[in-house]
Design a protein around this motif. Structure first.
Motif, PDB file in Angstrom:
ATOM      1  N   LEU A  92       0.829  -1.207   0.000  1.00  0.00           N
ATOM      2  CA  LEU A  92       0.000   0.000   0.000  1.00  0.00           C
ATOM      3  C   LEU A  92       0.865   1.259   0.000  1.00  0.00           C
ATOM      4  O   LEU A  92       0.352   2.357  -0.104  1.00  0.00           O
ATOM      5  N   ILE A  93       2.159   1.054   0.157  1.00  0.00           N
ATOM      6  CA  ILE A  93       3.119   2.148   0.090  1.00  0.00           C
ATOM      7  C   ILE A  93       4.211   1.729  -0.887  1.00  0.00           C
ATOM      8  O   ILE A  93       4.247   0.581  -1.331  1.00  0.00           O
ATOM      9  N   GLU A  94       5.114   2.616  -1.175  1.00  0.00           N
ATOM     10  CA  GLU A  94       6.244   2.308  -2.041  1.00  0.00           C
ATOM     11  C   GLU A  94       7.107   1.218  -1.388  1.00  0.00           C
ATOM     12  O   GLU A  94       7.179   1.126  -0.165  1.00  0.00           O
ATOM     13  N   ASN A  95       7.761   0.402  -2.202  1.00  0.00           N
ATOM     14  CA  ASN A  95       8.612  -0.674  -1.693  1.00  0.00           C
ATOM     15  C   ASN A  95       9.944  -0.088  -1.205  1.00  0.00           C
ATOM     16  O   ASN A  95      10.970  -0.207  -1.838  1.00  0.00           O
ATOM     17  N   ILE A  96       9.882   0.549  -0.049  1.00  0.00           N
ATOM     18  CA  ILE A  96      11.047   1.239   0.500  1.00  0.00           C
ATOM     19  C   ILE A  96      11.811   0.318   1.451  1.00  0.00           C
ATOM     20  O   ILE A  96      11.360  -0.771   1.770  1.00  0.00           O
ATOM     21  N   GLU A  97      12.952   0.802   1.914  1.00  0.00           N
ATOM     22  CA  GLU A  97      13.738   0.053   2.893  1.00  0.00           C
ATOM     23  C   GLU A  97      12.958  -0.044   4.203  1.00  0.00           C
ATOM     24  O   GLU A  97      12.290   0.907   4.609  1.00  0.00           O
ATOM     25  N   LEU A  98      13.066  -1.189   4.842  1.00  0.00           N
ATOM     26  CA  LEU A  98      12.376  -1.408   6.114  1.00  0.00           C
ATOM     27  C   LEU A  98      12.799  -0.371   7.151  1.00  0.00           C
ATOM     28  O   LEU A  98      11.978   0.101   7.932  1.00  0.00           O
TER      29      LEU A  98
END
Length: 96
Positions: free
Chosen positions: A55-61
């Protein structure tokens, strides 16, 4: 580690409880904001079949966790609700 890699990892580690019948829908959240919807078809000891939609950008954890003071990720169980329907509801919630 990217958010999608984290999802793969905890599915393989069997973090979520087994649900009788095998089918389940879960929403991953951080600070009560939905991050991803997971539709699990099979969740047996050696086999996992699941779909995950972010549901959000595939960013760093680390970016997800640094966003707030309470650095916790949780999961809300949506029983055997349709995965696509839950995704649509969560997407609408994210727009607010």
């Amino acid at each position: 580690m990217k958010l999608s890699d984290f999802i793969d990892m905890f599915i393989k580690l069997r973090y979520l409880p087994y649900i009788s019948g095998g089918k389940a829908t879960w929403v991953m959240r951080c600070q009560n904001k939905p991050l991803a919807v997971l539709g699990i078809k099979k969740y047996e000891p050696d086999i996992s079949e699941y779909k995950a939609k972010l549901l959000i950008e595939n960013i760093e954890l680390s970016e997800v966790l640094s966003a707030g003071s309470e650095k916790k990720i949780g999961f809300r169980y949506y029983a055997q609700e349709d995965y696509s329907s839950v995704y649509k509801k969560m997407k609408a919630e994210c727009r607010r």
